[in-house]
Design an enzyme around this catalytic site. Structure first.
Site, PDB file in Angstrom:
ATOM      1  CE  LYS A 164      -0.262   0.058   5.001  1.00 46.01           C
ATOM      2  NZ  LYS A 164      -0.806  -0.722   6.118  1.00 46.01           N
ATOM      3  CE1 TYR A 180      16.391  32.168   4.748  1.00 40.21           C
ATOM      4  CE2 TYR A 180      16.343  29.789   4.359  1.00 40.21           C
ATOM      5  CZ  TYR A 180      16.189  31.092   3.896  1.00 40.21           C
ATOM      6  OH  TYR A 180      15.839  31.305   2.599  1.00 40.21           O
TER       7      TYR A 180
HETATM    8  C1  LIG Z   1      -0.119  -1.933   6.611  1.00 43.94           C
HETATM    9  C2  LIG Z   1      -0.784  -3.193   6.937  1.00 43.94           C
HETATM   10  C3  LIG Z   1      -0.067  -4.392   7.093  1.00 43.94           C
HETATM   11  C4  LIG Z   1       1.445  -4.447   7.114  1.00 43.94           C
HETATM   12  O1  LIG Z   1       1.895  -3.971   8.369  1.00 43.94           O
HETATM   13  P1  LIG Z   1       3.478  -3.901   8.705  1.00 43.94           P
HETATM   14  O2  LIG Z   1       3.502  -3.447  10.119  1.00 43.94           O
HETATM   15  O3  LIG Z   1       4.044  -2.896   7.774  1.00 43.94           O
HETATM   16  O4  LIG Z   1       4.018  -5.255   8.489  1.00 43.94           O
HETATM   17  C5  LIG Z   1      -0.778  -5.561   7.266  1.00 43.94           C
HETATM   18  N1  LIG Z   1      -2.129  -5.540   7.313  1.00 43.94           N
HETATM   19  C6  LIG Z   1      -2.856  -4.423   7.200  1.00 43.94           C
HETATM   20  C7  LIG Z   1      -4.335  -4.483   7.267  1.00 43.94           C
HETATM   21  C8  LIG Z   1      -2.217  -3.210   7.011  1.00 43.94           C
HETATM   22  O5  LIG Z   1      -2.920  -2.084   6.899  1.00 43.94           O
END
Ligand SMILES: *Cc1c(COP(=O)(O)O)cnc(C)c1O
Length: 339
Positions: A5, A237
């Protein structure tokens, strides 16, 4: 089912997907249906799960057209997606075992999930093939009791679902869950951060569990100029750094416009020629100064590593520490802004 994702945590959706496809991964999880469609159009032929579900009519039409598996997490989703169609839509069900973001309840109120299964049993437009829940504190040593409670609730939901759908695939473990409780992953593991070399146990007593993970992301920026700073001379800055002795600095072409935080910890560094160089003064929009007094071979045009590289490389965990952040956010931010 690797989780890619948010543009594969900033690493590039299609690049990561094609590497995984070559390695014969046939299930991938993304967030939105939009991401899932990009992945399908990019040529991924396996199962694509959209973890956030199908929200709009366009999402639902796209899920049907491109064979994307949306998760359904509430009644309104069931009703939206359950409209009669020629072919049943393959979906996943998300249950809440303790994260309490999305998902049907399966705790003391598990009767509701029974009603969901009854509803699904009476219609033909949805075909549930996946059951998913997400762990809230698997990366926190000392919270084992909560994680094990989540596992128990999930197993109950799996048992309820498999009565009606024996071939259903159950998926629970994120990276931390997989590293700490490999035996409890479910049928289908969902690693995210670990794929990219982030250790979910960094800075904890269980750090060793992810110690062998290799970081994927590297970010470089060019040295624009090198210059001397004489005692009493300030840089940048706000004049927050004033040289006490004669120093040599390099001006590197990276700044907060590139996701490089403006206010890092005073020990924050870049890597030049395999060695760390401390940031001096304020980070600007597209420039950052580093002290190279011990690295006089550095010249304009050389590459500075913001992240990764040879030698004493800066890791996502270092940046997370220096920024008061997490490897997740560091990857997303630098990935989004350094294409
Ligand atoms: C992002 C996500 C993961 C992966 O989690 P990690 O901590 O990056 O391994 C797994 N399941 C769901 C539903 C997620 O949103």
């Amino acid at each position: 089912m690797p989780v890619i994702k948010a543009d594969a945590y900033g690493h590039g959706l299609l690049d990561i997907a094609s590497a995984l496809w070559e390695d014969r991964f046939d299930h991938l999880a993304v967030g939105t249906v939009f991401e899932a469609v990009q992945l399908r159009k990019g040529g991924f032929g396996g199962v694509i799960v959209a973890l956030l579900g199908a929200l709009s009519d366009e999402d639902i039409a796209a899920a049907r057209e491109h064979c994307i598996v949306p998760l359904i997490h509430d009644w309104s989703g069931l009703e939206r997606l359950g409209t009669p169609a020629q072919r049943p839509l393959i979906v996943g069900l998300k249950v809440n075992t303790g994260m309490s973001r999305l998902g049907f309840p399966v705790g003391a109120d598990a009767g509701e999930f029974g009603a969901v299964l009854d509803f699904l049993g009476k219609q033909t437009s949805l075909n549930p093939e996946y059951l998913i829940s997400h762990l809230a504190v698997a990366d926190v040593p000392g919270e084992d009791a909560f994680t094990l409670k989540q596992v128990a609730l999930f197993q109950r939901a799996v048992a309820m679902s498999k009565e009606r759908y024996p071939s259903l695939t159950a998926s629970l473990g994120n990276s931390a869950g997989l590293l700490a409780y490999p035996q409890l992953a479910g049928d289908l593991a969902r690693p995210g951060i670990a794929l990219y070399g982030g250790n979910p146990f960094y800075n904890t007593e269980k750090e060793f569990l992810g110690a062998e993970l290799l970081q994927v992301m590297q970010v470089t920026a060019p040295v624009l100029e090198t210059r001397k700073l004489y005692p009493g001379q300030s840089i940048g800055y706000g004049r927050t750094y004033v040289a006490e002795s004669e120093r040599t600095v390099a001006i590197v072409g990276v700044g907060y416009a590139d996701g490089f935080r403006r206010n890092p910890h005073p020990e924050a560094c870049l890597t030049l020629h395999g060695r760390r160089a401390r940031i001096v003064g304020r980070v600007s929009m597209q420039m950052t100064a580093v002290d190279i007094t011990d690295l006089l071979s550095v010249k304009p045009g050389d590459s500075a590593y913001i992240l990764g590289g040879e030698g004493d490389a800066v890791t996502v965990h270092d940046l997370a520490d220096w920024w008061g952040s997490l490897p997740y956010e560091v990857m997303c931010l630098l990935g989004a802004l350094n294409k």
